[in-house]
Scaffold this motif. Structure first.
Motif, short mmCIF file in Angstrom:
data_model
loop_
_atom_site.label_atom_id
_atom_site.label_comp_id
_atom_site.label_asym_id
_atom_site.label_seq_id
_atom_site.Cartn_x
_atom_site.Cartn_y
_atom_site.Cartn_z
N LEU A 190 12.20 -59.05 -81.57
CA LEU A 190 12.06 -57.75 -80.92
C LEU A 190 11.25 -57.86 -79.63
CD1 LEU A 190 12.72 -54.73 -81.30
CD2 LEU A 190 10.53 -54.49 -82.47
N LEU A 191 10.12 -58.58 -79.69
CA LEU A 191 9.28 -58.73 -78.49
C LEU A 191 10.00 -59.54 -77.41
CD1 LEU A 191 5.79 -59.41 -80.15
CD2 LEU A 191 6.50 -57.37 -78.89
N THR A 192 10.74 -60.55 -77.82
CA THR A 192 11.51 -61.35 -76.86
C THR A 192 12.58 -60.49 -76.20
OG1 THR A 192 11.16 -63.33 -78.22
CG2 THR A 192 12.89 -63.42 -76.54
N PHE A 193 13.25 -59.68 -77.00
CA PHE A 193 14.30 -58.80 -76.47
C PHE A 193 13.72 -57.80 -75.46
CE2 PHE A 193 16.37 -54.62 -76.79
CZ PHE A 193 17.64 -54.93 -76.30
N PHE A 194 12.61 -57.17 -75.81
CA PHE A 194 11.98 -56.21 -74.91
C PHE A 194 11.56 -56.87 -73.60
CE2 PHE A 194 10.76 -53.22 -78.57
CZ PHE A 194 11.73 -52.31 -78.21
N SER A 195 10.92 -58.03 -73.72
CA SER A 195 10.43 -58.73 -72.53
C SER A 195 11.58 -59.12 -71.59
CB SER A 195 9.65 -59.97 -72.95
OG SER A 195 9.22 -60.70 -71.82
N HIS A 196 12.66 -59.63 -72.17
CA HIS A 196 13.80 -60.05 -71.35
C HIS A 196 14.54 -58.86 -70.75
CE1 HIS A 196 17.02 -62.64 -69.95
NE2 HIS A 196 17.90 -61.87 -70.55
N THR A 197 14.73 -57.81 -71.55
CA THR A 197 15.47 -56.64 -71.09
C THR A 197 14.72 -55.88 -70.01
OG1 THR A 197 16.45 -56.42 -73.30
CG2 THR A 197 16.61 -54.52 -71.82
N ALA A 198 13.39 -55.77 -70.16
CA ALA A 198 12.58 -54.99 -69.22
C ALA A 198 11.97 -55.85 -68.12
CB ALA A 198 11.46 -54.26 -69.98
N ARG A 199 12.51 -57.03 -67.92
CA ARG A 199 11.96 -57.96 -66.92
C ARG A 199 11.99 -57.37 -65.51
NH1 ARG A 199 14.21 -64.18 -66.15
NH2 ARG A 199 13.00 -64.68 -64.29
N GLY A 200 12.97 -56.55 -65.23
CA GLY A 200 13.06 -55.93 -63.91
C GLY A 200 12.29 -54.64 -63.78
N TYR A 201 11.55 -54.27 -64.84
CA TYR A 201 10.77 -53.03 -64.84
C TYR A 201 9.27 -53.33 -64.99
CZ TYR A 201 15.32 -50.84 -65.52
OH TYR A 201 16.62 -50.43 -65.36
N THR A 202 8.85 -53.60 -66.23
CA THR A 202 7.43 -53.88 -66.48
C THR A 202 7.24 -55.15 -67.31
OG1 THR A 202 7.39 -52.62 -68.55
CG2 THR A 202 6.91 -51.40 -66.51
N SER A 203 8.31 -55.75 -67.76
CA SER A 203 8.32 -56.88 -68.70
C SER A 203 7.95 -56.46 -70.11
CB SER A 203 7.41 -58.03 -68.24
OG SER A 203 7.95 -58.66 -67.11
N ALA A 204 7.66 -55.19 -70.31
CA ALA A 204 7.42 -54.61 -71.64
C ALA A 204 6.47 -55.47 -72.48
CB ALA A 204 8.74 -54.41 -72.39
N TYR A 205 5.25 -55.62 -72.00
CA TYR A 205 4.27 -56.42 -72.74
C TYR A 205 3.83 -55.71 -74.04
CZ TYR A 205 3.96 -59.22 -68.50
OH TYR A 205 4.26 -60.02 -67.42
N ILE A 206 3.76 -54.38 -74.00
CA ILE A 206 3.36 -53.57 -75.17
C ILE A 206 2.04 -54.07 -75.75
CG2 ILE A 206 4.30 -52.38 -77.19
CD1 ILE A 206 6.97 -53.66 -76.66
N ASN A 207 1.19 -54.59 -74.89
CA ASN A 207 -0.06 -55.20 -75.33
C ASN A 207 -1.06 -55.15 -74.17
OD1 ASN A 207 -2.13 -57.07 -75.93
ND2 ASN A 207 -0.77 -58.27 -77.23
N PRO A 208 -2.07 -54.29 -74.23
CA PRO A 208 -3.02 -54.13 -73.12
C PRO A 208 -3.73 -55.41 -72.70
CG PRO A 208 -3.23 -52.30 -74.63
CD PRO A 208 -2.31 -53.28 -75.30
N SER A 209 -4.19 -56.22 -73.66
CA SER A 209 -4.91 -57.45 -73.30
C SER A 209 -3.96 -58.49 -72.72
CB SER A 209 -5.65 -58.02 -74.51
OG SER A 209 -4.76 -58.29 -75.58
N LEU A 210 -2.73 -58.54 -73.20
CA LEU A 210 -1.73 -59.45 -72.64
C LEU A 210 -1.41 -59.07 -71.20
CD1 LEU A 210 0.34 -61.77 -73.05
CD2 LEU A 210 1.94 -60.04 -73.88
N ALA A 211 -1.19 -57.78 -70.96
CA ALA A 211 -0.92 -57.31 -69.60
C ALA A 211 -2.10 -57.59 -68.68
CB ALA A 211 -0.63 -55.80 -69.62
N TYR A 212 -3.32 -57.44 -69.20
CA TYR A 212 -4.52 -57.74 -68.41
C TYR A 212 -4.51 -59.20 -67.94
CZ TYR A 212 -9.38 -59.17 -67.65
OH TYR A 212 -10.53 -59.72 -67.13
N GLY A 213 -4.15 -60.11 -68.83
CA GLY A 213 -4.16 -61.52 -68.47
C GLY A 213 -3.01 -61.93 -67.58
#
Length: 275
Positions: A190-213
């Motif tokens: 699910l996380l891989t699908f979101f990340s790949h699909t939303a790559r042209g938008y936000t990359s869909a990290y769905i994780n504040p600390s991950l996005a921070y890094g």
């Protein structure tokens, strides 16, 4: 291939570190928040290397998107096996809202997650500076001018993170009582699908600390704008998912606003006797 071999060693280093911390903490359960530090460190450090393979390897190393997606899936699957449902501040807050964690442990865990993400960012920067391969040499030159993951407007970005977080946490809540052999691979997919699909938008990290890094230090937006999208957006989606799943938020109010505890359909007395 030499670049991928170096990356493999890097991934193994992160996995071994998280595994050792997990084994050590079995003797000291009171310091379980340190596990969040190790989990965040492994996730952010490995995802930064995946990001390097995507940014540099696809055009300099001739690696196709199928390779990078597979690598990301393996990283997420390994993280899930070693660390379980950790490494995400939203999951900590979710447990707090479900009254499964107290205020102090939640605060310590969230702080440990962001500290782990920051240390992972420093460790990745040092690793790139070693320039073990051509790919890492190019990444080291690009490190000061990283590319932002937020490629749309703030409103679109907020909506993307919110919707992806809503779907993810609804599925995660429904899977939480399933066996790990089912839950962990499905979450990784699910996380891989979101990340790949939303790559042209936000990359869909769905994780504040991950996005921070991964993207907060990149130019293009201010920290407040990044926080609006990646922190508030994913937090809003998570809160909506909990409300839809339980019908209420236990930490805020106990009355169920969506679902009745009574049976919706009653069997008539006449039919009940025949049965």
């Amino acid at each position: 291939m030499s670049g991928l071999n170096a990356s493999l060693g890097y991934f193994l280093g992160g996995a071994i570190f998280a595994t050792l911390v997990r084994l050590l903490l079995r003797k000291w359960p009171r310091f379980s928040f340190i596990l969040e530090f190790a989990s965040s460190f492994m996730l952010v450090a490995c995802w930064l290397e995946v990001q390097t393979i995507i940014e540099v390897g696809e055009w300099a190393g001739g690696l196709g998107p199928d390779v990078t997606v597979t690598i990301l899936f393996v990283v997420l699957l390994t993280h899930g096996v070693i660390c379980g449902a950790t490494g995400n501040p939203n999951l900590v807050i979710l447990r707090f809202l479900q009254m499964e964690a107290n205020t102090l442990s939640a605060l310590l865990s969230v702080a440990a997650l962001f500290l782990g993400a920051h240390v992972a960012l420093l460790a990745a920067g040092y690793y790139w500076s070693l320039e073990l391969t051509d790919m890492h040499m190019i990444k080291n030159l690009m490190a000061r001018e990283c590319s932002t993951s937020l490629l749309v407007s703030l409103l679109q970005g907020f909506f993307t993170e919110c919707v992806c977080a809503l779907i993810f946490h609804l599925i995660q809540l429904n899977l939480q009582r399933r066996h790990a052999l089912i839950r962990v691979p499905l979450i990784a997919v699910l996380l891989t699908f979101f990340s790949h699909t939303a790559r042209g938008y936000t990359s869909a990290y769905i994780n504040p600390s991950l996005a921070y890094g991964l993207t907060f230090y990149c130019s293009g937006f201010t920290w407040a704008e990044y926080a609006l999208v990646y922190w508030l957006g994913s937090f809003t989606g998570m809160t909506l998912a909990l409300f839809l799943y339980m019908g209420h938020i236990p930490r805020i109010f106990s009355k169920n606003l969506l679902y009745s505890q009574k049976t919706r359909f009653r069997v008539p007395k006449g039919e009940k006797k025949k049965m």
